[in-house]
Every structure is written in structure tokens, then in C-alpha cells.
Scaffold this motif. Structure first.
Motif, PDB file in Angstrom:
ATOM      1  N   PHE A  50       0.842  -1.185   0.000  1.00  0.00           N
ATOM      2  CA  PHE A  50       0.000   0.000   0.000  1.00  0.00           C
ATOM      3  C   PHE A  50       0.881   1.240   0.000  1.00  0.00           C
ATOM      4  O   PHE A  50       1.705   1.414   0.894  1.00  0.00           O
ATOM      5  N   ASN A  51       0.760   2.066  -0.992  1.00  0.00           N
ATOM      6  CA  ASN A  51       1.475   3.333  -1.045  1.00  0.00           C
ATOM      7  C   ASN A  51       0.450   4.447  -0.995  1.00  0.00           C
ATOM      8  O   ASN A  51      -0.529   4.429  -1.746  1.00  0.00           O
ATOM      9  N   PHE A  52       0.682   5.396  -0.112  1.00  0.00           N
ATOM     10  CA  PHE A  52      -0.236   6.516   0.009  1.00  0.00           C
ATOM     11  C   PHE A  52       0.524   7.759   0.447  1.00  0.00           C
ATOM     12  O   PHE A  52       1.619   7.667   0.988  1.00  0.00           O
ATOM     13  N   ALA A  53      -0.076   8.880   0.161  1.00  0.00           N
ATOM     14  CA  ALA A  53       0.507  10.158   0.557  1.00  0.00           C
ATOM     15  C   ALA A  53      -0.248  10.683   1.770  1.00  0.00           C
ATOM     16  O   ALA A  53      -1.473  10.597   1.828  1.00  0.00           O
ATOM     17  N   VAL A  54       0.493  11.209   2.722  1.00  0.00           N
ATOM     18  CA  VAL A  54      -0.093  11.856   3.888  1.00  0.00           C
ATOM     19  C   VAL A  54       0.332  13.317   3.822  1.00  0.00           C
ATOM     20  O   VAL A  54       1.517  13.630   3.885  1.00  0.00           O
ATOM     21  N   GLU A  55      -0.644  14.188   3.660  1.00  0.00           N
ATOM     22  CA  GLU A  55      -0.368  15.620   3.589  1.00  0.00           C
ATOM     23  C   GLU A  55      -0.854  16.275   4.877  1.00  0.00           C
ATOM     24  O   GLU A  55      -1.951  15.985   5.345  1.00  0.00           O
ATOM     25  N   THR A  56      -0.023  17.129   5.421  1.00  0.00           N
ATOM     26  CA  THR A  56      -0.395  17.842   6.643  1.00  0.00           C
ATOM     27  C   THR A  56      -0.559  19.326   6.324  1.00  0.00           C
ATOM     28  O   THR A  56       0.237  19.901   5.584  1.00  0.00           O
ATOM     29  N   PHE A  57      -1.589  19.900   6.881  1.00  0.00           N
ATOM     30  CA  PHE A  57      -1.890  21.318   6.675  1.00  0.00           C
ATOM     31  C   PHE A  57      -1.955  21.993   8.043  1.00  0.00           C
ATOM     32  O   PHE A  57      -2.632  21.504   8.950  1.00  0.00           O
ATOM     33  N   ALA A  58      -1.251  23.083   8.193  1.00  0.00           N
ATOM     34  CA  ALA A  58      -1.241  23.833   9.443  1.00  0.00           C
ATOM     35  C   ALA A  58      -1.020  25.311   9.126  1.00  0.00           C
ATOM     36  O   ALA A  58      -0.724  25.677   7.993  1.00  0.00           O
ATOM     37  N   LYS A  59      -1.158  26.134  10.143  1.00  0.00           N
ATOM     38  CA  LYS A  59      -0.984  27.582   9.955  1.00  0.00           C
ATOM     39  C   LYS A  59       0.484  27.957   9.803  1.00  0.00           C
ATOM     40  O   LYS A  59       0.820  28.903   9.117  1.00  0.00           O
ATOM     41  N   ARG A  60       1.366  27.196  10.476  1.00  0.00           N
ATOM     42  CA  ARG A  60       2.796  27.507  10.425  1.00  0.00           C
ATOM     43  C   ARG A  60       3.573  26.285   9.973  1.00  0.00           C
ATOM     44  O   ARG A  60       3.196  25.147  10.252  1.00  0.00           O
TER      45      ARG A  60
END
Length: 84
Positions: A50-60
Motif C-alpha cells: 500500500f502506497n499513500f501520501a499523507v499531507e499535513t496542513f497547518a498555519k505555520r
């Protein structure tokens, strides 16, 4: 997150319109890259990669980095392999 919410802050594919603002951060998006049957099979069970992308979004950026480091740590605890 400094405020509690009952909503899941992990999304797949599309991020809802309400979360397109930085005030909704931090949150995570997980999207599959591909699912591939591995070479090995014992005719009783199949082995998949299983290959997947984990994207994180934050203010800084520093917050995004901290979240990413926690995710990498958890994945490695279950023998996951992380690529940048």
C-alpha cells in the motif's frame, strides 16, 4: 488542535470547502498512490503493498513539521516505510 471538535480532521481525496481557510488548520489528507500486488504469494494469502501520501496542513511550517514527525514515528512503529 487547541480546540476540540467532533469532526474527523483526516480527509481522503477532496478537502471540504469549509476547510480551505487557514483558520481550519491543522488537518490531514490521506490519498492512495497505488495498490500493487507484491511478487510473493503463498496461494493462501496475497501480499499487497500500500502506497499513500499523507499531507499535513497547518498555519505555520513548524506546526506542519511537528505533525509530520509524529505521523512518521507512528508509521515506523508499525513497520511502515516512509519516503519523502
Amino acid at each position: 488542535r487547541k480546540t476540540n471538535t467532533d469532526e474527523s480532521l483526516i480527509f481522503t481525496f477532496e478537502i471540504p470547502e469549509d476547510y480551505h481557510k487557514s483558520s481550519s488548520a491543522p488537518f490531514i489528507r490521506i490519498t492512495p498512490i497505488y495498490l500493487k500486488e507484491n511478487i510473493w504469494s503463498d496461494n493462501d494469502s496475497e501480499n499487497y503493498r500500500f502506497n499513500f501520501a499523507v499531507e499535513t496542513f497547518a498555519k505555520r511550517i513548524s506546526d506542519t513539521y511537528q505533525i509530520s514527525e509524529l505521523i512518521i514515528k507512528r508509521l515506523k512503529e508499525i513497520n511502515g516505510i516512509c519516503y519523502s
